[in-house]
Scaffold this active site. Structure first.
Site, PDB file in Angstrom:
ATOM      1  N   SER A 236      42.241  33.960  47.690  1.00  0.00           N
ATOM      2  CA  SER A 236      42.595  34.604  46.425  1.00  0.00           C
ATOM      3  C   SER A 236      43.978  34.171  45.981  1.00  0.00           C
ATOM      4  CB  SER A 236      42.573  36.118  46.658  1.00  0.00           C
ATOM      5  OG  SER A 236      43.246  36.784  45.632  1.00  0.00           O
TER       6      SER A 236
ATOM      7  N   TYR B 147      44.556  44.161  51.868  1.00  0.00           N
ATOM      8  CA  TYR B 147      43.522  43.203  51.451  1.00  0.00           C
ATOM      9  C   TYR B 147      44.124  41.800  51.308  1.00  0.00           C
ATOM     10  CZ  TYR B 147      40.776  40.388  48.269  1.00  0.00           C
ATOM     11  OH  TYR B 147      40.110  39.334  47.701  1.00  0.00           O
TER      12      TYR B 147
ATOM     13  N   LYS C 177      43.694  37.953  53.481  1.00  0.00           N
ATOM     14  CA  LYS C 177      43.420  36.605  52.933  1.00  0.00           C
ATOM     15  C   LYS C 177      44.463  35.618  53.436  1.00  0.00           C
ATOM     16  CE  LYS C 177      39.766  37.554  50.609  1.00  0.00           C
ATOM     17  NZ  LYS C 177      38.486  37.127  51.163  1.00  0.00           N
TER      18      LYS C 177
HETATM   19  P1  NAD Z   1      31.397  41.582  46.915  1.00  0.00           P
HETATM   20  O1  NAD Z   1      31.852  42.841  47.569  1.00  0.00           O
HETATM   21  O2  NAD Z   1      30.504  41.694  45.735  1.00  0.00           O
HETATM   22  O3  NAD Z   1      30.701  40.628  47.993  1.00  0.00           O
HETATM   23  C1  NAD Z   1      31.058  40.632  49.354  1.00  0.00           C
HETATM   24  C2  NAD Z   1      29.772  40.796  50.151  1.00  0.00           C
HETATM   25  O4  NAD Z   1      30.093  40.791  51.554  1.00  0.00           O
HETATM   26  C3  NAD Z   1      29.050  42.104  49.867  1.00  0.00           C
HETATM   27  O5  NAD Z   1      27.705  41.830  49.535  1.00  0.00           O
HETATM   28  C4  NAD Z   1      29.158  42.893  51.173  1.00  0.00           C
HETATM   29  O6  NAD Z   1      28.029  43.697  51.387  1.00  0.00           O
HETATM   30  C5  NAD Z   1      29.304  41.780  52.205  1.00  0.00           C
HETATM   31  N1  NAD Z   1      30.038  42.150  53.432  1.00  0.00           N
HETATM   32  C6  NAD Z   1      31.244  42.733  53.542  1.00  0.00           C
HETATM   33  N2  NAD Z   1      31.581  42.867  54.837  1.00  0.00           N
HETATM   34  C7  NAD Z   1      30.563  42.321  55.569  1.00  0.00           C
HETATM   35  C8  NAD Z   1      30.326  42.155  56.960  1.00  0.00           C
HETATM   36  N3  NAD Z   1      31.198  42.583  57.882  1.00  0.00           N
HETATM   37  N4  NAD Z   1      29.174  41.551  57.363  1.00  0.00           N
HETATM   38  C9  NAD Z   1      28.263  41.112  56.435  1.00  0.00           C
HETATM   39  N5  NAD Z   1      28.441  41.256  55.104  1.00  0.00           N
HETATM   40  C10 NAD Z   1      29.575  41.850  54.678  1.00  0.00           C
HETATM   41  O7  NAD Z   1      32.714  40.757  46.550  1.00  0.00           O
HETATM   42  P2  NAD Z   1      32.886  39.435  45.663  1.00  0.00           P
HETATM   43  O8  NAD Z   1      33.644  39.806  44.445  1.00  0.00           O
HETATM   44  O9  NAD Z   1      31.594  38.731  45.555  1.00  0.00           O
HETATM   45  O10 NAD Z   1      33.884  38.616  46.594  1.00  0.00           O
HETATM   46  C11 NAD Z   1      33.435  37.657  47.518  1.00  0.00           C
HETATM   47  C12 NAD Z   1      34.629  37.129  48.283  1.00  0.00           C
HETATM   48  O11 NAD Z   1      35.575  36.589  47.364  1.00  0.00           O
HETATM   49  C13 NAD Z   1      35.367  38.198  49.079  1.00  0.00           C
HETATM   50  O12 NAD Z   1      35.820  37.642  50.293  1.00  0.00           O
HETATM   51  C14 NAD Z   1      36.535  38.523  48.185  1.00  0.00           C
HETATM   52  O13 NAD Z   1      37.638  39.027  48.905  1.00  0.00           O
HETATM   53  C15 NAD Z   1      36.845  37.167  47.571  1.00  0.00           C
HETATM   54  N6  NAD Z   1      37.560  37.265  46.296  1.00  0.00           N
HETATM   55  C16 NAD Z   1      37.051  38.028  45.285  1.00  0.00           C
HETATM   56  C17 NAD Z   1      37.747  38.143  44.080  1.00  0.00           C
HETATM   57  C18 NAD Z   1      37.224  39.002  42.956  1.00  0.00           C
HETATM   58  O14 NAD Z   1      38.001  39.330  42.053  1.00  0.00           O
HETATM   59  N7  NAD Z   1      35.941  39.363  42.938  1.00  0.00           N
HETATM   60  C19 NAD Z   1      38.973  37.480  43.913  1.00  0.00           C
HETATM   61  C20 NAD Z   1      39.456  36.689  44.954  1.00  0.00           C
HETATM   62  C21 NAD Z   1      38.733  36.597  46.149  1.00  0.00           C
HETATM   63  N1  UFG Z   2      44.167  46.433  33.851  1.00  0.00           N
HETATM   64  C1  UFG Z   2      44.294  47.437  32.899  1.00  0.00           C
HETATM   65  N2  UFG Z   2      43.467  48.515  33.009  1.00  0.00           N
HETATM   66  C2  UFG Z   2      42.527  48.645  33.994  1.00  0.00           C
HETATM   67  C3  UFG Z   2      42.416  47.616  34.951  1.00  0.00           C
HETATM   68  C4  UFG Z   2      43.263  46.536  34.849  1.00  0.00           C
HETATM   69  O1  UFG Z   2      45.130  47.364  32.008  1.00  0.00           O
HETATM   70  O2  UFG Z   2      41.832  49.666  34.040  1.00  0.00           O
HETATM   71  C5  UFG Z   2      45.024  45.229  33.738  1.00  0.00           C
HETATM   72  C6  UFG Z   2      45.929  45.019  34.922  1.00  0.00           C
HETATM   73  O3  UFG Z   2      47.147  45.710  34.752  1.00  0.00           O
HETATM   74  C7  UFG Z   2      46.083  43.497  34.935  1.00  0.00           C
HETATM   75  C8  UFG Z   2      44.743  43.000  34.388  1.00  0.00           C
HETATM   76  O4  UFG Z   2      44.188  44.104  33.699  1.00  0.00           O
HETATM   77  O5  UFG Z   2      47.105  43.118  34.036  1.00  0.00           O
HETATM   78  C9  UFG Z   2      43.776  42.538  35.488  1.00  0.00           C
HETATM   79  O6  UFG Z   2      43.628  43.575  36.440  1.00  0.00           O
HETATM   80  P1  UFG Z   2      42.457  43.537  37.540  1.00  0.00           P
HETATM   81  O7  UFG Z   2      42.560  44.823  38.314  1.00  0.00           O
HETATM   82  O8  UFG Z   2      41.155  43.229  36.890  1.00  0.00           O
HETATM   83  O9  UFG Z   2      42.824  42.276  38.424  1.00  0.00           O
HETATM   84  P2  UFG Z   2      44.148  41.968  39.244  1.00  0.00           P
HETATM   85  O10 UFG Z   2      44.709  40.710  38.663  1.00  0.00           O
HETATM   86  O11 UFG Z   2      45.040  43.126  39.346  1.00  0.00           O
HETATM   87  O12 UFG Z   2      43.535  41.763  40.701  1.00  0.00           O
HETATM   88  C10 UFG Z   2      42.774  40.622  41.002  1.00  0.00           C
HETATM   89  C11 UFG Z   2      41.706  40.907  42.070  1.00  0.00           C
HETATM   90  C12 UFG Z   2      42.355  41.220  43.386  1.00  0.00           C
HETATM   91  C13 UFG Z   2      43.359  40.186  43.752  1.00  0.00           C
HETATM   92  C14 UFG Z   2      44.353  40.045  42.639  1.00  0.00           C
HETATM   93  C15 UFG Z   2      45.379  39.004  42.907  1.00  0.00           C
HETATM   94  O13 UFG Z   2      40.912  41.981  41.690  1.00  0.00           O
HETATM   95  O14 UFG Z   2      41.336  41.199  44.368  1.00  0.00           O
HETATM   96  O15 UFG Z   2      43.656  39.673  41.448  1.00  0.00           O
HETATM   97  O16 UFG Z   2      44.857  37.730  42.813  1.00  0.00           O
HETATM   98  F1  UFG Z   2      43.998  40.533  44.898  1.00  0.00           F
END
Ligand code: NAD
Ligand code: UFG
Length: 333
Positions: free
Chosen positions: A124, A149, A153
């Site tokens: 991330s 979290y 990472k």
């Molecule tokens: P998500 O929660 O939708 O998907 C993660 C999946 O992993 C889920 O289906 C969950 O059931 C499964 N899981 C969790 N722990 C497990 C375990 N111990 N064994 C087996 N399965 C398990 O999340 P996502 O948004 O699809 O994110 C996927 C990956 O990308 C994650 O590692 C997340 O940290 C990373 N990531 C997500 C974002 C974002 O904004 N969505 C941003 C940066 C990184």
């Molecule tokens: N925001 C609002 N109102 C809300 C939610 C968010 O104004 O209800 C704003 C936040 O202040 C920010 C932007 O929208 O300016 C994006 O916020 P998100 O919560 O959607 O995303 P973040 O950038 O805060 O977080 C994301 C991922 C995290 C990751 C982080 C850093 O969700 O997993 O980026 O990369 F850790």
């Protein structure tokens, strides 16, 4: 010969599985469904016409995971499985460290034992921490993370680097995602978090559908284009395609450790998202301006050049696509 996708029924995992299948790849999913639904397997079938092989298991269960490798010829792994809610990680650090770190350690051990040494890891932009730079480039040091979290990472990136130093026959691609939003154009799969969402787009979806009254915009006094927070939003289908490029790189090359930002390279404000969502979907998103959210950075976005140059990958979809597809999914769920 199959690609193992951990967390493959989740938001980004499911979109990646669709892209892999559509490129003719064989896929095996493991997921314990802690944050996703078994219905996704059926949705993937509706989209691709293929029933993907699925194991309901926790990746910390070494014996069960080993069996997956014994029953299938796994050549590469894409590792999505993990817990991802920032505020929850502050409340439950032990659960987050255990799930994300132990899960990854068990996976890497089982991979090594089965002589599978090619992995793509979901990292991330949060690993850049708060170091003052606005455009994040891969050559920057990892910064200080602000929640458990993010720390998982950063620690996993460190673990992968140490692993590669100890044995350079591994092929490792670390992908640092910026802010994935949007959904598959079918409207079948998308982001549907449990409870009240923390992230911007799922919250907007709930407000637009009338399930929540109004959006709180966290601050309009940042030094950004319109005072609200700026992020690099990326369509989840573009993100999924980035994984395909990473897999193609691993298939071609014997080994190496490479880190890539997956972002658009452009910053977009909260108000721009709201305005675009309202105009492409012809629906109102009532909002109010409230205090800044603790821990939020004013602005950051990706330097997306490295992925373009080395993976031949760049984002194709627009903010309009992201807002339209997110709403198309939300309406059906
Ligand atoms: P998500 O929660 O939708 O998907 C993660 C999946 O992993 C889920 O289906 C969950 O059931 C499964 N899981 C969790 N722990 C497990 C375990 N111990 N064994 C087996 N399965 C398990 O999340 P996502 O948004 O699809 O994110 C996927 C990956 O990308 C994650 O590692 C997340 O940290 C990373 N990531 C997500 C974002 C974002 O904004 N969505 C941003 C940066 C990184
Ligand atoms: N925001 C609002 N109102 C809300 C939610 C968010 O104004 O209800 C704003 C936040 O202040 C920010 C932007 O929208 O300016 C994006 O916020 P998100 O919560 O959607 O995303 P973040 O950038 O805060 O977080 C994301 C991922 C995290 C990751 C982080 C850093 O969700 O997993 O980026 O990369 F850790």
């Amino acid at each position: 010969m199959a690609i193992l996708v951990t967390g493959g029924t989740g938001y980004i995992g499911s979109h990646t599985v669709v892209e892999l299948i559509e490129k003719g790849k064989d896929v095996v999913i493991v997921d314990n469904l802690v944050n996703s639904s078994i219905d996704v397997i059926d949705y993937i079938k509706q989209i691709t016409g293929k029933t993907v092989k699925f194991y309901n298991l926790d990746i910390r269960n070494e014996e069960a995971l080993d069996k997956v490798f014994k029953e299938n010829k796994i050549t590469e792994v894409i590792h999505f499985a993990g817990l991802k809610a920032v505020p929850e990680s502050v409340k439950k650090p032990l659960e987050y460290y255990d799930n994300n770190l132990t899960g990854t350690l068990v996976l890497l051990k089982v991979m090594r034992e089965n002589d599978c040494k090619k992995i793509v890891f979901s990292s991330s932009a949060t690993v850049y921490g708060n170091n003052g730079e606005i455009k994040y480039v891969e050559t920057m040091e990892r910064g200080k993370t602000t929640n458990p979290y993010g720390t998982t990472k950063s620690m996993i990136e460190n673990i992968l680097e140490d692993l590669y130093k100890s044995d350079n026959t591994w092929g490792i691609v670390i992908l640092r995602y910026f802010n994935p939003i949007g959904a598959h154009s079918s409207g079948l799969i998308g982001d549907n978090p449990n409870g009240i969402p923390n992230n911007l787009m799922p919250y907007i979806q709930r407000v637009a559908s009338g399930k929540l009254a109004e959006l709180s915009v966290y601050g309009n006094d940042y030094e950004t284009k319109d005072g609200t927070g700026v992020r690099d939003y990326i369509h989840v289908v573009d993100l999924a395609k980035g994984h395909l490029k990473a897999i193609e790189k691993l298939e071609k090359e014997e080994n190496g450790l490479n880190i890539y930002n997956l972002g658009s390279g452009k910053g977009c404000s909260v108000l721009e998202i709201i305005n675009t969502f309202e105009s492409v979907n012809a629906i109102k998103v009532p909002y109010k301006i409230v205090e800044r959210r603790a821990g939020d950075l004013p602005e950051y976005f990706a330097d997306a050049q490295k992925a373009k140059k080395e993976l031949n990958w760049e984002t194709e979809k627009t903010l309009e696509d992201m807002c339209r597809d997110a709403w198309n999914f939300a309406k059906n769920h």
